[in-house]
Design an enzyme around this catalytic site. Structure first.
Site, PDB file in Angstrom:
ATOM      1  N   SER A  96      28.025  31.290  38.884  1.00 53.15           N
ATOM      2  CA  SER A  96      28.951  30.199  39.238  1.00 53.15           C
ATOM      3  C   SER A  96      28.439  28.922  38.593  1.00 53.15           C
ATOM      4  CB  SER A  96      28.957  30.037  40.767  1.00 53.15           C
ATOM      5  OG  SER A  96      29.597  28.838  41.146  1.00 53.15           O
TER       6      SER A  96
ATOM      7  N   TYR B 147      25.020  29.470  49.238  1.00 58.80           N
ATOM      8  CA  TYR B 147      25.727  29.877  48.016  1.00 58.80           C
ATOM      9  C   TYR B 147      24.980  29.377  46.776  1.00 58.80           C
ATOM     10  CZ  TYR B 147      29.823  30.828  45.026  1.00 58.80           C
ATOM     11  OH  TYR B 147      30.677  31.311  44.065  1.00 58.80           O
TER      12      TYR B 147
HETATM   13  P1  NAD Z   1      37.234  37.489  46.359  1.00 60.71           P
HETATM   14  O1  NAD Z   1      37.050  37.113  47.778  1.00 60.71           O
HETATM   15  O2  NAD Z   1      38.612  37.566  45.792  1.00 60.71           O
HETATM   16  O3  NAD Z   1      36.512  38.874  46.065  1.00 60.71           O
HETATM   17  C1  NAD Z   1      35.246  39.163  46.596  1.00 60.71           C
HETATM   18  C2  NAD Z   1      35.014  40.647  46.497  1.00 60.71           C
HETATM   19  O4  NAD Z   1      33.735  40.943  47.089  1.00 60.71           O
HETATM   20  C3  NAD Z   1      36.055  41.481  47.254  1.00 60.71           C
HETATM   21  O5  NAD Z   1      36.315  42.669  46.543  1.00 60.71           O
HETATM   22  C4  NAD Z   1      35.345  41.785  48.567  1.00 60.71           C
HETATM   23  O6  NAD Z   1      35.836  42.947  49.219  1.00 60.71           O
HETATM   24  C5  NAD Z   1      33.938  41.989  48.053  1.00 60.71           C
HETATM   25  N1  NAD Z   1      32.929  41.904  49.103  1.00 60.71           N
HETATM   26  C6  NAD Z   1      32.716  40.912  49.990  1.00 60.71           C
HETATM   27  N2  NAD Z   1      31.731  41.256  50.827  1.00 60.71           N
HETATM   28  C7  NAD Z   1      31.306  42.493  50.451  1.00 60.71           C
HETATM   29  C8  NAD Z   1      30.319  43.373  50.924  1.00 60.71           C
HETATM   30  N3  NAD Z   1      29.534  43.068  51.975  1.00 60.71           N
HETATM   31  N4  NAD Z   1      30.176  44.563  50.306  1.00 60.71           N
HETATM   32  C9  NAD Z   1      30.972  44.907  49.255  1.00 60.71           C
HETATM   33  N5  NAD Z   1      31.914  44.096  48.762  1.00 60.71           N
HETATM   34  C10 NAD Z   1      32.082  42.905  49.361  1.00 60.71           C
HETATM   35  O7  NAD Z   1      36.351  36.444  45.537  1.00 60.71           O
HETATM   36  P2  NAD Z   1      36.253  36.066  43.977  1.00 60.71           P
HETATM   37  O8  NAD Z   1      36.600  34.645  43.863  1.00 60.71           O
HETATM   38  O9  NAD Z   1      36.907  37.068  43.117  1.00 60.71           O
HETATM   39  O10 NAD Z   1      34.671  36.144  43.806  1.00 60.71           O
HETATM   40  C11 NAD Z   1      34.009  37.095  43.023  1.00 60.71           C
HETATM   41  C12 NAD Z   1      32.673  36.523  42.586  1.00 60.71           C
HETATM   42  O11 NAD Z   1      32.921  35.372  41.769  1.00 60.71           O
HETATM   43  C13 NAD Z   1      31.783  36.044  43.724  1.00 60.71           C
HETATM   44  O12 NAD Z   1      30.449  36.404  43.467  1.00 60.71           O
HETATM   45  C14 NAD Z   1      31.939  34.544  43.683  1.00 60.71           C
HETATM   46  O13 NAD Z   1      30.822  33.871  44.200  1.00 60.71           O
HETATM   47  C15 NAD Z   1      32.112  34.313  42.199  1.00 60.71           C
HETATM   48  N6  NAD Z   1      32.730  33.051  41.845  1.00 60.71           N
HETATM   49  C16 NAD Z   1      33.975  32.748  42.308  1.00 60.71           C
HETATM   50  C17 NAD Z   1      34.518  31.526  41.968  1.00 60.71           C
HETATM   51  C18 NAD Z   1      35.868  31.125  42.461  1.00 60.71           C
HETATM   52  O14 NAD Z   1      36.200  29.946  42.312  1.00 60.71           O
HETATM   53  N7  NAD Z   1      36.680  32.015  42.986  1.00 60.71           N
HETATM   54  C19 NAD Z   1      33.819  30.629  41.165  1.00 60.71           C
HETATM   55  C20 NAD Z   1      32.572  30.979  40.708  1.00 60.71           C
HETATM   56  C21 NAD Z   1      32.038  32.191  41.063  1.00 60.71           C
END
Ligand code: NAD
Length: 261
Positions: free
Chosen positions: A143, A156
């Site tokens: 991130s 985080y």
């Molecule tokens: P999201 O909530 O859409 O997806 C998260 C995924 O992780 C889902 O498939 C969920 O089921 C899974 N998950 C959560 N807890 C879990 C567990 N205990 N065991 C197995 N799976 C689990 O979120 P996203 O935005 O797609 O995030 C994905 C990654 O991207 C994360 O690591 C997040 O920190 C990172 N990220 C997101 C953003 C953003 O703005 N959305 C920005 C930077 C980084």
């Protein structure tokens, strides 16, 4: 389809960025192990869609990323059904927003387990097989918060800075084995993870929903646009190409200029 014959495992791929990775990898012919939580029928529909995309196989694991034994079982399941992973993307992640003096200890433990420790476990379990094959790609969804901080996100930020440390270390350990290890570091991406943190941010900062979107989220992105999951998946595909063999140990920003400020 440049990934035909390869196997990819993507944690947290039932939603958001992870699902975009799974679709992109499958569209290039990779077998994909999906993982994450959600509605069983929706997950099954996504799994079938992955198989339809290329004719390669897709398998789902419900492994909980807080549980090292479940992560071991997921990797073993992948090896049995699809072969040992050539590509591993540690992507599962959660967020919790609170001032540190009010931050629940169990939320810290859970977030560090999902966002950071699960990536370490996945890596330790897959890197040996990649080294044996002389080819592998390990990618962490870090991130912008692996480079700069925001208040109220102590767990985080710690988890994402930590991913950068694991990536650099393992990149050095595997540098002569054809295995690259990198972080992709997006700015805000419009996914359920971002949408769900809006109420807590409203409470923590005393803001309306529109104020959080415009003054907190998009305020950080000089482009004034959310990053799209498909853009991140496309970047990951590039890292899987042979031309990307020299990109390793890198923390690659995809944040609309956020960390340039
Ligand atoms: P999201 O909530 O859409 O997806 C998260 C995924 O992780 C889902 O498939 C969920 O089921 C899974 N998950 C959560 N807890 C879990 C567990 N205990 N065991 C197995 N799976 C689990 O979120 P996203 O935005 O797609 O995030 C994905 C990654 O991207 C994360 O690591 C997040 O920190 C990172 N990220 C997101 C953003 C953003 O703005 N959305 C920005 C930077 C980084």
């Amino acid at each position: 389809m440049f990934l035909t014959g390869k196997t990819a495992i993507v944690t947290g791929s039932t939603s958001g960025i992870g699902l975009a990775y799974a679709k992109a990898l499958a569209a290039e012919g990779a077998n994909v192990m999906m993982n994450g939580f959600g509605d069983a029928d929706e997950i099954e529909a996504e799994r079938v869609a992955l198989e339809t995309a290329s004719g390669a196989k897709a398998v789902y694991s419900d492994a909980d990323m807080t549980d090292p034994a479940a992560i071991e079982a997921m990797v073993a399941h992948c090896a049995e059904e699809l072969g040992t992973p050539d590509i591993a993307i540690a992507n599962a992640g959660v967020q919790h927003v609170a001032p540190i003096e009010e931050f629940p200890v169990e939320k810290w433990d859970q977030l560090i387990a999902i966002n950071l420790s699960s990536a370490w476990h996945l890596t330790r379990l897959v890197v040996g097989g990649m080294k044996e094959k002389g080819w592998g790609r390990i990618i962490y969804t870090a991130s912008a918060h692996s480079m700069v901080a925001s208040p109220f996100k102590s767990a985080y930020n710690a988890s994402k800075f930590g991913l950068g440390g694991i990536a650099k270390t393992v990149a050095l350990e595997a540098a002569q084995d054809g295995v690259t290890v990198n972080c992709i570091s997006p700015g805000y991406v419009w996914t359920p993870l971002v949408e769900k943190q809006i109420p807590d941010t409203m409470a923590a900062r005393g803001m309306t929903r529109d104020e959080v979107i415009n003054d907190v989220l998009l305020a950080a992105l000089p482009t004034k646009k959310f990053v799209m999951p498909e853009e991140i998946a496309s970047f990951a595909l590039y890292l899987c190409r042979d031309e990307a063999a020299q990109i390793t140990g890198a923390n690659l920003s995809m944040d609309g200029g956020w960390t340039a400020q």
